[in-house]
Motif scaffolding. Structure first.
Motif, short mmCIF file in Angstrom:
data_model
loop_
_atom_site.label_atom_id
_atom_site.label_comp_id
_atom_site.label_asym_id
_atom_site.label_seq_id
_atom_site.Cartn_x
_atom_site.Cartn_y
_atom_site.Cartn_z
N PHE A 140 0.83 -1.20 0.00
CA PHE A 140 0.00 0.00 0.00
C PHE A 140 0.87 1.25 0.00
N GLN A 177 2.54 11.29 3.47
CA GLN A 177 2.40 9.88 3.14
C GLN A 177 3.49 9.06 3.81
N SER A 202 -3.11 10.70 -1.85
CA SER A 202 -2.95 10.97 -3.28
C SER A 202 -4.05 11.87 -3.85
N LYS A 209 1.84 7.13 -6.48
CA LYS A 209 0.77 8.05 -6.89
C LYS A 209 1.20 9.50 -6.67
N MET A 235 0.93 4.18 -2.84
CA MET A 235 0.62 5.57 -2.50
C MET A 235 1.79 6.49 -2.85
N ASP A 275 -4.04 7.33 2.59
CA ASP A 275 -3.89 7.67 1.18
C ASP A 275 -4.07 9.18 1.01
#
Length: 169
Positions: free
Chosen positions: A10, A140, A149, A17, A14, A147
Motif C-alpha cells: 500500500f 504519506q 494521493s 501516486k 501511494m 492515502d
C-alpha cells in the motif's frame, strides 16, 4: 522477521501516486536543454545525449552547489550552479536509453526547488504545485496507512521541510 506485506505494498502504491507526473523542461532557442523533476529527497535531471556516446566518454562532476557535464575533449555542455545545495557524495549519474539521468540528493529533504539550476527558475504556479506534492509526499511517508494521493491543499502552501515540525532541539 515479521513484515506487514499489505502495508508495504500500500505504501509503495501511494508513494508512486504522489511521484512527479511530469518533468519540467528548460528550453533554449526552442530546444530542450534538459528536463527535471523532484521528490521529497531528490532532484532528478535528464539530458538526452548524442547517439554513440558512452559513459566513459562523459565528464560529469557533481559538487555541493555546482555541476559540470560534458563530453571529454569538448567544452562543457552545462557548467552551472545548482538551484540549492545537495549531498554530493550521495548523488550519482547513469545512462539509460540514450538519456543521462543525474540523481541529486537534497541537502535539505522537503525543500522545494524552484529550479534545478540557478537562474532557470520555473513559474510560481509550477513551484507551488511541486511544493504541494512534496508536502503530501511527506505526509504519506509519516502516515503509511493513509492515502493522501487525492488530498487538496488550499491557500498558501507551507514548506514541506518545516511545516508542523519542532526544530527546538
Amino acid at each position: 522477521l515479521n513484515f506487514d506485506w499489505p502495508l508495504l505494498h500500500f505504501s509503495f502504491i501511494m508513494s508512486s501516486k504522489l511521484a512527479p507526473s511530469s518533468r519540467h523542461q528548460y528550453k533554449y532557442q526552442g530546444r530542450v536543454v534538459y528536463e527535471w523533476d523532484q521528490t521529497y529527497e531528490e532532484v532528478n535531471i535528464y539530458i538526452e545525449i548524442p547517439p554513440g556516446v558512452k559513459a566513459k566518454d562523459l565528464n560529469c562532476n557533481i559538487s555541493l552547489n555546482h555541476i559540470l557535464i560534458g563530453i571529454h575533449s569538448n567544452p562543457p555542455y552545462l557548467d552551472l550552479d545548482l538551484g540549492k545545495s545537495i549531498k554530493a557524495s550521495e548523488s550519482f549519474w547513469t545512462i539509460e536509453d540514450g538519456v543521462l539521468h543525474i540523481s541529486l540528493q537534497k541537502l535539505e529533504p522537503g525543500e522545494t526547488w524552484a529550479s534545478a539550476f540557478a537562474g532557470h527558475e520555473m513559474d510560481i504556479v509550477s513551484t507551488e504545485t511541486d511544493q504541494k506534492r512534496l508536502l503530501l509526499e511527506r505526509f504519506q511517508e509519516e502516515n503509511p496507512g493513509f492515502d493522501f494521493s487525492d488530498a487538496v491543499i488550499n491557500g498558501q502552501v507551507p514548506n514541506a521541510r518545516t511545516f508542523m515540525r519542532d526544530d527546538r532541539s
